[in-house]
Write a protein that holds these residues in place. Structure first.
Motif, mmCIF file in Angstrom:
data_model
loop_
_atom_site.group_PDB
_atom_site.id
_atom_site.type_symbol
_atom_site.label_atom_id
_atom_site.label_comp_id
_atom_site.label_asym_id
_atom_site.label_seq_id
_atom_site.Cartn_x
_atom_site.Cartn_y
_atom_site.Cartn_z
ATOM 1 N N LYS A 68 0.800 -1.157 0.019
ATOM 2 C CA LYS A 68 0.075 -0.041 0.139
ATOM 3 C C LYS A 68 0.889 1.236 -0.002
ATOM 4 N N LYS A 69 2.089 1.044 0.304
ATOM 5 C CA LYS A 69 3.142 2.199 0.423
ATOM 6 C C LYS A 69 3.867 2.475 -1.000
ATOM 7 N N VAL A 70 3.632 1.728 -1.964
ATOM 8 C CA VAL A 70 4.439 1.827 -3.160
ATOM 9 C C VAL A 70 3.477 1.854 -4.141
ATOM 10 N N ASP A 71 4.092 2.494 -5.516
ATOM 11 C CA ASP A 71 3.316 2.541 -6.755
ATOM 12 C C ASP A 71 3.389 1.450 -7.746
ATOM 13 N N LEU A 72 4.545 0.595 -7.496
ATOM 14 C CA LEU A 72 4.749 -0.406 -8.427
ATOM 15 C C LEU A 72 5.545 -1.387 -7.468
ATOM 16 N N LEU A 73 5.243 -2.758 -7.589
ATOM 17 C CA LEU A 73 5.887 -3.723 -6.507
ATOM 18 C C LEU A 73 6.597 -4.865 -7.578
ATOM 19 N N THR A 74 7.928 -5.136 -7.058
ATOM 20 C CA THR A 74 8.590 -6.422 -7.818
ATOM 21 C C THR A 74 9.176 -7.237 -6.657
ATOM 22 N N ILE A 75 9.989 -8.228 -6.974
ATOM 23 C CA ILE A 75 10.466 -9.034 -6.092
ATOM 24 C C ILE A 75 12.002 -9.314 -6.499
ATOM 25 N N GLU A 76 12.884 -9.717 -5.275
ATOM 26 C CA GLU A 76 14.051 -10.327 -5.630
ATOM 27 C C GLU A 76 14.124 -11.584 -5.255
ATOM 28 N N ILE A 82 1.749 -14.994 -1.428
ATOM 29 C CA ILE A 82 1.008 -14.514 -2.779
ATOM 30 C C ILE A 82 -0.243 -14.155 -2.361
ATOM 31 N N ASN A 83 -1.184 -14.311 -1.245
ATOM 32 C CA ASN A 83 -2.649 -14.033 -1.204
ATOM 33 C C ASN A 83 -2.484 -12.454 -1.026
ATOM 34 N N ALA A 84 -1.325 -11.948 -0.390
ATOM 35 C CA ALA A 84 -1.360 -10.525 -0.075
ATOM 36 C C ALA A 84 -1.154 -9.945 -1.433
ATOM 37 N N LEU A 85 -0.376 -10.433 -2.464
ATOM 38 C CA LEU A 85 -0.184 -9.928 -3.780
ATOM 39 C C LEU A 85 -1.267 -10.096 -4.781
ATOM 40 N N LEU A 86 -2.071 -11.233 -4.566
ATOM 41 C CA LEU A 86 -3.384 -11.226 -5.235
ATOM 42 C C LEU A 86 -4.369 -10.073 -4.695
ATOM 43 N N LYS A 87 -4.582 -9.522 -3.699
ATOM 44 C CA LYS A 87 -5.353 -8.681 -3.206
ATOM 45 C C LYS A 87 -4.953 -7.480 -3.570
ATOM 46 N N LEU A 88 -3.566 -7.043 -3.389
ATOM 47 C CA LEU A 88 -2.985 -5.785 -3.982
ATOM 48 C C LEU A 88 -3.362 -5.644 -5.285
ATOM 49 N N GLU A 89 -3.025 -6.658 -6.122
ATOM 50 C CA GLU A 89 -3.446 -6.565 -7.742
ATOM 51 C C GLU A 89 -4.581 -6.323 -7.936
ATOM 52 N N LYS A 90 -5.811 -7.030 -7.190
ATOM 53 C CA LYS A 90 -7.172 -6.835 -7.296
ATOM 54 C C LYS A 90 -7.533 -5.406 -6.853
ATOM 55 N N GLU A 91 -6.667 -4.630 -6.129
ATOM 56 C CA GLU A 91 -6.987 -3.206 -5.590
ATOM 57 C C GLU A 91 -6.423 -2.422 -6.602
ATOM 58 N N GLY A 92 -5.718 -2.972 -7.598
ATOM 59 C CA GLY A 92 -4.984 -2.035 -8.720
ATOM 60 C C GLY A 92 -3.596 -1.729 -8.725
ATOM 61 N N LEU A 93 -2.980 -2.298 -7.586
ATOM 62 C CA LEU A 93 -1.423 -2.137 -7.724
ATOM 63 C C LEU A 93 -0.971 -3.064 -8.731
ATOM 64 N N ALA A 94 0.148 -2.355 -9.653
ATOM 65 C CA ALA A 94 0.740 -2.896 -10.596
ATOM 66 C C ALA A 94 1.934 -3.885 -9.861
#
Length: 381
Positions: A68-76, A82-94
């Motif tokens: 929720k603090k960032v404009d685009l999210l990636t991983i290293e 994954i469930n957190a990422l799926l929810k964030l993606e559903k809410e519009g985060l790239a």
């Protein structure tokens, strides 16, 4: 076009290890604001990103709140919630690579099923949910056992040669694979952006440390025929097209005795097999990852020179505050560049850094790499 450079745009990265540290060299080059989430205050990225947040990458609330603090999210690292990422993606985060891609790749059983569904050649395998179910199966030794999740750098992979070794395996979700008699282990890194632009790096050859099951040398270009290299590249492209991922995808391959190419496994991120590119390529893998996830034009993946990467790992018998012995000696060698990851504590086979060797002649580069490997020691005080 979003203004990523010298702006209020915030790039979030899940994981603050050495891959993140090398990515930060490129975000700093472009003046892109970075926020890192990692479990350790001693993480290599902790002191050099714009914002560092400590927290568990597998905890839903921690990952969700960070997103929720960032404009685009990636991983290293792919071991994230994954469930957190799926929810964030559903809410519009790239989020790149996409959570659905990560969800498949995170689990080696699902990954192998994906290969079969998309007619991607891979070693024969079976999935098991418990050790008891595996023990009740009839099969020939030896075979390769892999934990389905959370394996890394050779951890969670074992060649099982007899019943005693089978009985000693952990009771966990796993796969077993047919042991492939291969000539070479190869890898191809594929970059893909949102526009669908796609580029591959040259095929590299990987030499492994037999005991640690870790890559010891990465050699670019691979010492294989043009025909085999083209086959490897085309299969890597087929994998990338099947996933439709955005970002980098490292495709690890076996070249069999009959020059068949089989996919071993994939990693949806920058990868050990691409570290040579920092010195040897026109566009290194970390810059290319940024270009991919920000939907910028992809860079030139050609090599300027032959490149070899030597992994620096903790020497057996040493644990504690790290010392890099004989660093001055390798710095005297032509075309040699060390990269130290910033981990203060060493232990046997822990990845502590790497050294890149570049040369016009791959044979000369390989000889220098051997000399580097035999000179520098990662020990403790």
């Amino acid at each position: 076009m979003i203004n990523y450079f010298s702006s209020k745009f915030k790039l979030g990265v899940l994981g603050g290890g050495q891959l993140g540290k090398m990515l930060l060299a490129e975000t700093q080059k472009f003046d892109i604001y970075t926020c890192i989430l990692d479990g350790s205050l001693e993480a290599p990225c902790a002191q050099i990103c714009n914002e560092f947040h400590q927290g568990d990458l597998l905890d839903f609330e921690t990952v969700y709140n960070f997103g929720k603090k960032v404009d685009l999210l990636t991983i290293e690292i792919e071991h994230v919630n994954i469930n957190a990422l799926l929810k964030l993606e559903k809410e519009g985060l790239a989020i790149y690579p996409q959570p659905s891609v990560l969800q498949t790749i995170q689990h080696k059983g699902k990954q192998k099923d994906f290969f079969i569904e998309h007619n991607i050649p891979t070693a024969a395998y079976k999935r098991f949910s418990t050790l008891e179910k595996l023990q009740n199966e009839n099969f020939k030794f030896p075979f390769v056992w892999k934990t389905a999740q959370f394996g890394y750098d050779g951890t969670g992979v074992k060649i099982v040669k007899n019943q005693n070794e089978l009985n000693a395996l952990p009771n966990t979700d796993c796969i077993i694979e047919k042991l492939i008699p291969f000539k070479n282990e190869l890898a191809v890194i594929v970059a893909r952006n949102k526009n669908g632009e796609i580029k591959t790096y040259p095929v590299v050859e990987m030499e492994f440390h037999l005991e640690a099951n870790q890559v010891e040398y990465v050699i670019c270009p691979a010492r294989i025929s043009d025909e085999v290299a083209l086959k490897a590249k085309n299969i890597a492209l087929k994998v990338a097209e099947a996933f439709q991922h955005i970002g980098l995808l490292a495709v690890e391959l076996f070249q069999t005795a009959t020059d068949e190419i089989l996919v071993n496994e994939v990693a949806p991120r920058t990868h050990n097999s691409g570290h040579y590119s920092i010195e040897a390529s026109y566009t290194n893998q970390f810059e290319q990852h940024l270009r991919s996830i920000l939907n910028l034009p992809l860079g030139n993946t050609n090599s300027k020179l032959a490149g070899i990467m030597v992994n620096l790992v903790g020497e057996e018998g040493f644990s504690g505050n790290v010392v890099y012995e004989n660093m001055e000696e390798i710095l005297k060698m032509e075309g040699v560049t060390p990269h130290i990851y910033g981990k203060k504590e060493t232990r046997p086979f822990r990845k502590m850094g790497h050294v890149t060797i570049v040369n016009n002649d791959i044979t000369k580069a390989r000889k220098i790499a051997e000399k580097v490997k035999n000179t520098i020691r990662v020990i403790s005080k």
